[in-house]
Design a protein around this motif. Structure first.
Motif, PDB file in Angstrom:
ATOM      1  N   THR A 164      65.352  65.192   4.576  1.00 33.75           N
ATOM      2  CA  THR A 164      65.873  64.154   5.158  1.00 33.75           C
ATOM      3  C   THR A 164      65.876  64.128   6.557  1.00 33.75           C
ATOM      4  O   THR A 164      65.674  63.318   7.528  1.00 33.75           O
ATOM      5  CB  THR A 164      67.040  63.518   4.581  1.00 33.75           C
ATOM      6  OG1 THR A 164      66.695  63.416   2.991  1.00 33.75           O
ATOM      7  CG2 THR A 164      67.678  62.404   5.102  1.00 33.75           C
ATOM      8  N   LEU A 165      66.653  65.234   6.966  1.00 31.38           N
ATOM      9  CA  LEU A 165      67.044  65.551   8.556  1.00 31.38           C
ATOM     10  C   LEU A 165      65.594  65.509   9.291  1.00 31.38           C
ATOM     11  O   LEU A 165      65.470  65.144  10.444  1.00 31.38           O
ATOM     12  CB  LEU A 165      67.916  66.633   8.516  1.00 31.38           C
ATOM     13  CG  LEU A 165      69.445  66.615   8.127  1.00 31.38           C
ATOM     14  CD1 LEU A 165      70.007  67.961   8.076  1.00 31.38           C
ATOM     15  CD2 LEU A 165      69.907  65.401   8.790  1.00 31.38           C
ATOM     16  N   LEU A 166      64.629  66.459   8.826  1.00 28.52           N
ATOM     17  CA  LEU A 166      63.798  66.511   9.456  1.00 28.52           C
ATOM     18  C   LEU A 166      62.771  65.264   9.480  1.00 28.52           C
ATOM     19  O   LEU A 166      62.085  64.893  10.510  1.00 28.52           O
ATOM     20  CB  LEU A 166      62.602  67.619   8.551  1.00 28.52           C
ATOM     21  CG  LEU A 166      63.131  69.077   8.781  1.00 28.52           C
ATOM     22  CD1 LEU A 166      62.427  69.985   8.028  1.00 28.52           C
ATOM     23  CD2 LEU A 166      63.126  69.674  10.411  1.00 28.52           C
TER      24      LEU A 166
ATOM     25  N   LEU B 156      71.737  57.016  13.579  1.00 31.55           N
ATOM     26  CA  LEU B 156      72.394  57.287  12.308  1.00 31.55           C
ATOM     27  C   LEU B 156      72.984  55.977  11.659  1.00 31.55           C
ATOM     28  O   LEU B 156      72.749  55.858  10.507  1.00 31.55           O
ATOM     29  CB  LEU B 156      73.534  58.211  12.564  1.00 31.55           C
ATOM     30  CG  LEU B 156      72.940  59.646  13.120  1.00 31.55           C
ATOM     31  CD1 LEU B 156      74.136  60.673  13.446  1.00 31.55           C
ATOM     32  CD2 LEU B 156      71.849  60.296  12.250  1.00 31.55           C
ATOM     33  N   ALA B 157      73.782  55.202  12.511  1.00 29.99           N
ATOM     34  CA  ALA B 157      74.361  54.062  11.901  1.00 29.99           C
ATOM     35  C   ALA B 157      73.537  52.860  11.636  1.00 29.99           C
ATOM     36  O   ALA B 157      73.739  51.964  10.707  1.00 29.99           O
ATOM     37  CB  ALA B 157      75.409  53.762  12.695  1.00 29.99           C
ATOM     38  N   TYR B 158      72.250  52.837  12.136  1.00 31.19           N
ATOM     39  CA  TYR B 158      71.524  51.534  12.223  1.00 31.19           C
ATOM     40  C   TYR B 158      70.486  51.902  11.535  1.00 31.19           C
ATOM     41  O   TYR B 158      69.983  51.112  10.485  1.00 31.19           O
ATOM     42  CB  TYR B 158      71.315  50.841  13.567  1.00 31.19           C
ATOM     43  CG  TYR B 158      72.610  50.262  14.040  1.00 31.19           C
ATOM     44  CD1 TYR B 158      72.480  48.735  14.091  1.00 31.19           C
ATOM     45  CD2 TYR B 158      73.537  50.774  14.817  1.00 31.19           C
ATOM     46  CE1 TYR B 158      73.975  48.091  14.511  1.00 31.19           C
ATOM     47  CE2 TYR B 158      74.762  50.255  15.363  1.00 31.19           C
ATOM     48  CZ  TYR B 158      74.942  48.781  15.032  1.00 31.19           C
ATOM     49  OH  TYR B 158      75.968  48.220  15.730  1.00 31.19           O
ATOM     50  N   SER B 159      69.521  52.709  11.950  1.00 27.14           N
ATOM     51  CA  SER B 159      68.111  53.119  11.363  1.00 27.14           C
ATOM     52  C   SER B 159      68.225  54.045  10.346  1.00 27.14           C
ATOM     53  O   SER B 159      67.763  53.623   9.043  1.00 27.14           O
ATOM     54  CB  SER B 159      67.274  53.928  12.386  1.00 27.14           C
ATOM     55  OG  SER B 159      66.137  53.712  11.997  1.00 27.14           O
ATOM     56  N   ALA B 160      68.808  55.067  10.267  1.00 23.51           N
ATOM     57  CA  ALA B 160      68.719  56.073   9.440  1.00 23.51           C
ATOM     58  C   ALA B 160      69.630  55.626   8.103  1.00 23.51           C
ATOM     59  O   ALA B 160      69.320  55.963   6.814  1.00 23.51           O
ATOM     60  CB  ALA B 160      69.381  57.434   9.600  1.00 23.51           C
ATOM     61  N   ARG B 161      70.688  54.729   8.309  1.00 25.75           N
ATOM     62  CA  ARG B 161      71.516  54.370   7.015  1.00 25.75           C
ATOM     63  C   ARG B 161      70.677  53.492   6.015  1.00 25.75           C
ATOM     64  O   ARG B 161      71.042  53.462   4.871  1.00 25.75           O
ATOM     65  CB  ARG B 161      72.896  53.675   7.566  1.00 25.75           C
ATOM     66  CG  ARG B 161      73.654  53.041   6.475  1.00 25.75           C
ATOM     67  CD  ARG B 161      74.744  52.220   7.217  1.00 25.75           C
ATOM     68  NE  ARG B 161      75.643  51.755   6.126  1.00 25.75           N
ATOM     69  CZ  ARG B 161      76.730  50.922   6.569  1.00 25.75           C
ATOM     70  NH1 ARG B 161      77.007  50.515   7.507  1.00 25.75           N
ATOM     71  NH2 ARG B 161      77.388  50.402   5.184  1.00 25.75           N
TER      72      ARG B 161
ATOM     73  N   THR C 244      62.218  50.734   9.810  1.00 22.99           N
ATOM     74  CA  THR C 244      63.696  50.308  10.143  1.00 22.99           C
ATOM     75  C   THR C 244      63.955  50.215  11.959  1.00 22.99           C
ATOM     76  O   THR C 244      64.508  49.508  12.401  1.00 22.99           O
ATOM     77  CB  THR C 244      64.498  51.140   9.674  1.00 22.99           C
ATOM     78  OG1 THR C 244      64.899  52.516  10.009  1.00 22.99           O
ATOM     79  CG2 THR C 244      64.483  50.986   8.116  1.00 22.99           C
ATOM     80  N   LEU C 245      63.145  51.467  12.476  1.00 23.40           N
ATOM     81  CA  LEU C 245      63.293  51.267  14.015  1.00 23.40           C
ATOM     82  C   LEU C 245      62.727  50.092  14.843  1.00 23.40           C
ATOM     83  O   LEU C 245      62.857  49.811  15.718  1.00 23.40           O
ATOM     84  CB  LEU C 245      62.834  52.598  14.646  1.00 23.40           C
ATOM     85  CG  LEU C 245      63.335  53.846  14.361  1.00 23.40           C
ATOM     86  CD1 LEU C 245      62.500  54.980  14.820  1.00 23.40           C
ATOM     87  CD2 LEU C 245      64.621  53.811  14.993  1.00 23.40           C
TER      88      LEU C 245
END
Length: 331
Positions: free
Chosen positions: A121-123, A242-247, A221-222
Motif C-alpha cells: 500500500t505504501l509503495l 494522505l487525508a484526501y487521496s489515499a484515504r 482519486t488524484l
C-alpha cells in the motif's frame, strides 16, 4: 446505524448458509473413509473384511441415519464446539489437531500478509503520487515482472540457493527435532529460523497486488474534484496525499486485505507442502487426501467464519472511512 445493522444481519444469514454447505459438500464426495483407512493399513493387495470396515466405522463414529438427522446432530455439535475425532490422526480430536497447526499458520501467513499489505500500500501510494517518474517506473515494472513468476518456482529457487547451496536456512520443517516445542526463547528462535524461507517466498509476491491496486486507485482519486480543491486551497502536500487521496483510494484494498486475512485460517497449502511446514494448509491436504470429513469440515468452517468476520469488519470500517456508504443505505 441502519447500515451497520444490515451488515450484521447479512453476516448471520451468510454464516448459516456456509455452515449448511459445509455439511453437504464433503458428503457429496465418493468413497468411504473407513474403507480407505483399512485399505491403507492392510495394503493394496490384501483382502478387506467387511466386518473390519464396520468395526472401524463404529470406532470412528461415522454418522448414521438420514441426512436430516445428521444435519441436526451436526448443528448441535458445532454449537457445542464438538467437531469429532479425526479419521487421519485417530485417536486425536479435530480440535486438538487444529490447535497444533493453527499457531504455525497464523504466525507465518498472518505476519507476511500484514507486512505485504503495508509495504504494498505504501509503495503503491508513493508510486501514484510520483507517477510517470523513475520511482513509479521501477515499482510498477518490478511488480509486474515479479507477478509473472510462478510462486513454486520462486520457492524452489530460494530453497536451492539459500538452503542447499549457501546452507543459511533449513530446507523444510517448522523446528529442529532436538528442541522440545515450548514458549522458551530457544524454541521460538528456532521456529523463526525455520520459517524464514517460507516467509521470504511469500513476501516476494505478497505486496504485488496491493502495489498495483493502490497505485491505480490513487491515480484515479488524484483527479477528483475534492483533491484538486484541497490543492487549490494550499493545503500541505502530505495532507492532500494522505487525508484526501489515499484515504479514499485505500478502501478497495481494505476489503481485499480483510478477506485475505480471513483465509489465513485455511493456511497456504502450496507453501506448507513445499517447505514441509506444519500448518493448516498441510493439515487440509492430509484431510482431503484421506477423506477425513470431520477435519475437512472444521477447517473449511473455520476458514469460512474467518472470511465472514473479516468481511464484516471491512464493511464496518468501510462505513467509518467513507460516510457516503452510510448515507446511501439510509436513503
Amino acid at each position: 446505524m441502519r447500515y451497520f445493522v444490515s451488515r450484521v444481519m447479512f453476516f448471520v444469514l451468510t454464516l448459516w448458509a456456509a455452515v449448511t454447505l459445509n455439511f453437504i459438500i464433503p458428503r457429496l464426495q465418493p468413497g468411504d473413509p473407513a474403507q480407505s483407512m483399512v485399505a491403507r493399513l492392510a495394503g493394496q493387495n490384501e483382502a478387506i473384511d467387511p466386518a473390519t470396515i464396520r468395526a472401524v466405522r463404529l470406532m470412528l463414529g461415522l454418522p448414521n441415519g438420514s441426512v436430516f438427522s445428521q444435519y441436526g446432530d451436526y448443528l448441535v455439535a458445532v454449537l457445542h464446539g464438538d467437531f469429532g475425532v479425526s479419521y487421519t490422526y485417530f485417536p486425536y480430536t479435530v480440535t486438538h489437531m487444529i490447535g497444533q497447526a493453527l499457531p504455525w499458520t497464523i504466525v507465518l501467513v498472518g505476519v507476511t500478509h500484514v507486512l505485504g499489505f503495508v509495504i504494498g500500500t505504501l509503495l503503491g501510494a508513493a508510486a501514484a503520487w510520483k507517477r510517470n517518474g523513475p520511482f513509479d517506473t521501477v515499482v510498477s515494472l518490478g511488480s509486474t515482472f515479479l507477478g509473472t513468476l510462478p510462486f513454486f518456482w520462486i520457492a524452489l529457487i530460494l530453497i536451492y540457493l539459500l538452503a542447499f547451496t549457501l546452507r543459511w536456512f533449513p530446507e523444510s520443517g517448522g523446528y529442529s527435532g532436538e528442541i522440545e516445542p515450548s514458549l522458551s526463547l530457544a524454541f521460538l528462535g528456532d521456529a523463526a529460523y525455520h520459517s524464514a524461507l517460507p516467509a521470504l517466498s511469500l513476501l516476494i509476491t505478497a505486496p504485488i497486488g496491493w502495489i498495483l491496486g493502490m497505485r491505480n486507485n490513487m491515480v484515479h482519486t488524484l483527479g477528483e474534484d475534492y483533491t484538486r480543491l484541497a490543492e487549490a486551497k494550499g493545503l500541505p502536500t502530505r495532507r492532500v496525499a494522505l487525508a484526501y487521496s489515499a484515504r479514499v483510494a485505500i478502501l478497495p484494498n481494505v476489503t481485499g486485505f480483510a478477506m485475505g486475512l480471513g483465509t489465513i485460517l485455511g493456511g497456504t497449502v502450496l507453501v506448507e507442502m513445499i517447505f514441509g511446514y506444519p500448518g493448516m494448509g498441510k493439515l487440509m491436504f492430509d484431510a482431503i487426501a484421506n477423506r477425513d470429513y470431520p477435519l475437512m469440515q472444521t477447517i473449511f468452517l473455520f476458514t469460512t467464519i474467518g472470511v465472514l468476520l473479516a468481511n464484516l469488519a471491512a464493511d464496518i470500517l468501510y462505513g467509518v472511512l467513507d460516510p457516503r456508504v452510510r448515507r446511501e443505505t439510509q436513503a
